[in-house]
Motif scaffolding. Structure first.
Motif, PDB file in Angstrom:
ATOM      1  N   ALA A 246       0.962  -0.558  -0.177  1.00 49.03           N
ATOM      2  CA  ALA A 246       0.271  -0.146   0.017  1.00 49.03           C
ATOM      3  C   ALA A 246       0.935   1.285  -0.047  1.00 49.03           C
ATOM      4  O   ALA A 246       0.808   2.213  -0.753  1.00 49.03           O
ATOM      5  N   PRO A 247       2.175   1.553   0.991  1.00 51.40           N
ATOM      6  CA  PRO A 247       2.151   2.544   0.391  1.00 51.40           C
ATOM      7  C   PRO A 247       3.188   2.911  -0.620  1.00 51.40           C
ATOM      8  O   PRO A 247       3.440   4.431  -0.602  1.00 51.40           O
ATOM      9  N   GLU A 250       0.308   4.586  -2.870  1.00 51.95           N
ATOM     10  CA  GLU A 250      -0.211   5.822  -1.898  1.00 51.95           C
ATOM     11  C   GLU A 250       0.071   6.410  -3.514  1.00 51.95           C
ATOM     12  O   GLU A 250      -0.839   7.589  -3.744  1.00 51.95           O
ATOM     13  N   GLY A 254      -3.805   8.968  -5.284  1.00 53.24           N
ATOM     14  CA  GLY A 254      -3.630  10.242  -4.949  1.00 53.24           C
ATOM     15  C   GLY A 254      -3.627  10.360  -6.288  1.00 53.24           C
ATOM     16  O   GLY A 254      -4.958  11.262  -6.683  1.00 53.24           O
ATOM     17  N   PHE A 298      -4.737   3.354   3.428  1.00 56.91           N
ATOM     18  CA  PHE A 298      -4.023   4.542   3.117  1.00 56.91           C
ATOM     19  C   PHE A 298      -4.844   5.691   4.206  1.00 56.91           C
ATOM     20  O   PHE A 298      -5.128   6.207   3.976  1.00 56.91           O
ATOM     21  N   HIS A 300      -3.032   7.892   5.132  1.00 55.04           N
ATOM     22  CA  HIS A 300      -2.928   9.522   4.736  1.00 55.04           C
ATOM     23  C   HIS A 300      -4.102  10.559   3.795  1.00 55.04           C
ATOM     24  O   HIS A 300      -4.406  11.385   3.721  1.00 55.04           O
ATOM     25  N   LEU A 301      -4.790   9.729   2.802  1.00 51.96           N
ATOM     26  CA  LEU A 301      -5.232   9.804   2.046  1.00 51.96           C
ATOM     27  C   LEU A 301      -7.301   9.689   2.001  1.00 51.96           C
ATOM     28  O   LEU A 301      -7.891  10.420   1.883  1.00 51.96           O
TER      29      LEU A 301
END
Length: 402
Positions: A246-247, A250, A254, A298, A300-301
């Motif tokens: 996943a990272p 990202e 986005g 995610f 951060h998103l």
């Protein structure tokens, strides 16, 4: 919520007079207005009615072979395989769900010599040989069949293979997950542990190959971004298969969020063109379902994902009552699955046998080419009703249910 009769189907314009004098009927609209009061039907009753129509109108011998988990007899067998776990004692037209699954599988196996087998051009969920291996391995916890499925990676890893879900590598990842789920309870000391390791190693090799391909990922020379042929579907399959990636994805996710139209819809490909399709395969429905699945991975998103989901759902509510025959891929059943509870139930009220017949009679429905199948027909409608009946997470069978 109180039950109400379903809203009436939209009426097509009528014509009067002789055939020569009748005005030409205008093109069928893509969708009809969502302006009726909220409705609800008994989901258990409708689930059983859907399956009864399926097995009586399209018994195994009447379903043409081909299509893997997407359409055809294997797709129907997979639906019944899943229903058996949810309704182990329930019978439809004199057979249990498991018996119906076996009947459709037996019919599909009769054509084994006709299936070409996986190739770089077709190695996703639609390949029949791989789908049979995956379903056989999952249903019987058969380590040998799981190994045979993993050996198909030779075709999947070929440099000519695509990365999308229906015909490409991302779909192979779903098949590997399907099999692995049946071995999850086995400890590492037995044969099941070795099988899990083989499945995980194969999946990792496929993921690394997908990630090594240049961006944007393309299918038939076009940069699709939707759930079936594009980037959001590829990302969903990778992350559900192995969350540690996943990272790395990202920035890609986005970027995809930035393509959302002001309407809340998403383009089918980039560079964006017309704001046209509102359905699972191309457009908001596939994005919303994928984003809801991806959100936990995610953080951060998350604010951007939440905003995109809200706008996407608003778009589906406005433009998602499609005039195509209700189905998961490009119809009302799929659009329903991305909505919240009352709206989900309301959309499903348009997918009963009565409503479908009424729409067809009024000339307001485009018939499916695969009316029995999981992704294009009755088996998929039954899945949506089962989700409503059992209160399941509103996922798509064969895409993000595992």
């Amino acid at each position: 919520m109180a039950e109400h009769p379903p809203p009436s189907s939209p009426k097509a314009p009528s014509s009067v007079g002789s055939k020569e004098a009748r005005p030409k009927r205008p093109p069928r609209p893509r969708y009809f207005r969502n302006d009726a009061p909220l409705s609800r039907r008994d989901p258990h009753k409708q689930f059983l009615a859907s399956l009864k129509r399926l097995v009586e109108t399209y018994p195994p011998e009447k379903v043409a072979p081909g299509g893997g988990l997407y359409y055809g007899p294997i797709s129907i067998a997979y639906a019944f395989f899943t229903f058996h776990r949810l309704y182990p004692e329930t019978e439809v037209s004199g057979k249990t769900m498991g018996e119906w699954s076996a009947a459709y599988i037996t019919h599909a196996q009769a054509f084994m010599k006709e299936y070409p087998g996986p190739s770089p051009a077709k190695c996703g969920i639609s390949d029949d040989i791989m789908a049979l291996l995956a379903l056989g391995a999952a249903s019987a916890k058969d380590a040998d069949m799981a190994k045979e499925l993993c050996e198909c990676a030779d075709e999947v890893l070929d440099e000519g293979a695509s990365n999308e879900w229906l015909y490409g590598r991302a779909g192979f990842l779903y098949l590997l997950r399907l099999v692995r789920a049946s071995f999850d309870d086995d400890d590492d000391d037995g044969g099941g542990g070795a099988t899990k390791s083989l499945l995980d190693e194969t999946a990792q090799e496929v993921i690394e190959t997908i990630l090594s391909d240049p961006r944007p990922w393309k299918w038939h020379g076009k940069a699709y971004i939707g759930a079936v042929h594009g980037a959001i579907g590829i990302i969903t399959q990778i992350v559900l298969t192995d969350a540690k990636y996943a990272p790395k994805l990202e920035p890609e996710l986005g970027a995809l969020l930035s393509y959302q139209y002001p309407s809340g819809n998403f383009p089918s490909s980039i560079p964006p063109t017309r704001d046209k399709y509102v359905q699972f395969c191309h457009g908001a429905a596939g994005f919303v379902s994928s984003l809801l699945t991806l959100r936990p991975y995610f953080p951060h998103l998350a604010p951007r994902i939440d905003a995109a989901v809200a706008k996407g759902r608003a778009c589906v509510l406005e433009r998602g009552l499609l005039t195509k025959e209700p189905c998961l891929c490009h119809g009302i059943s799929g659009n329903a699955l991305v909505l919240e509870k009352e709206d989900f139930e309301h959309f499903l009220s348009y997918t009963t046998g009565h409503e479908i017949r009424s729409m067809e009679k009024d000339g307001m429905m485009e018939r499916s080419e695969d009316p029995a199948s999981l992704w294009c027909g009755e088996a998929g409608r039954a899945w949506a009703w089962a989700v409503a009946d059992k209160g399941l997470e509103r996922t798509f069978l064969g895409f993000n249910d595992i």
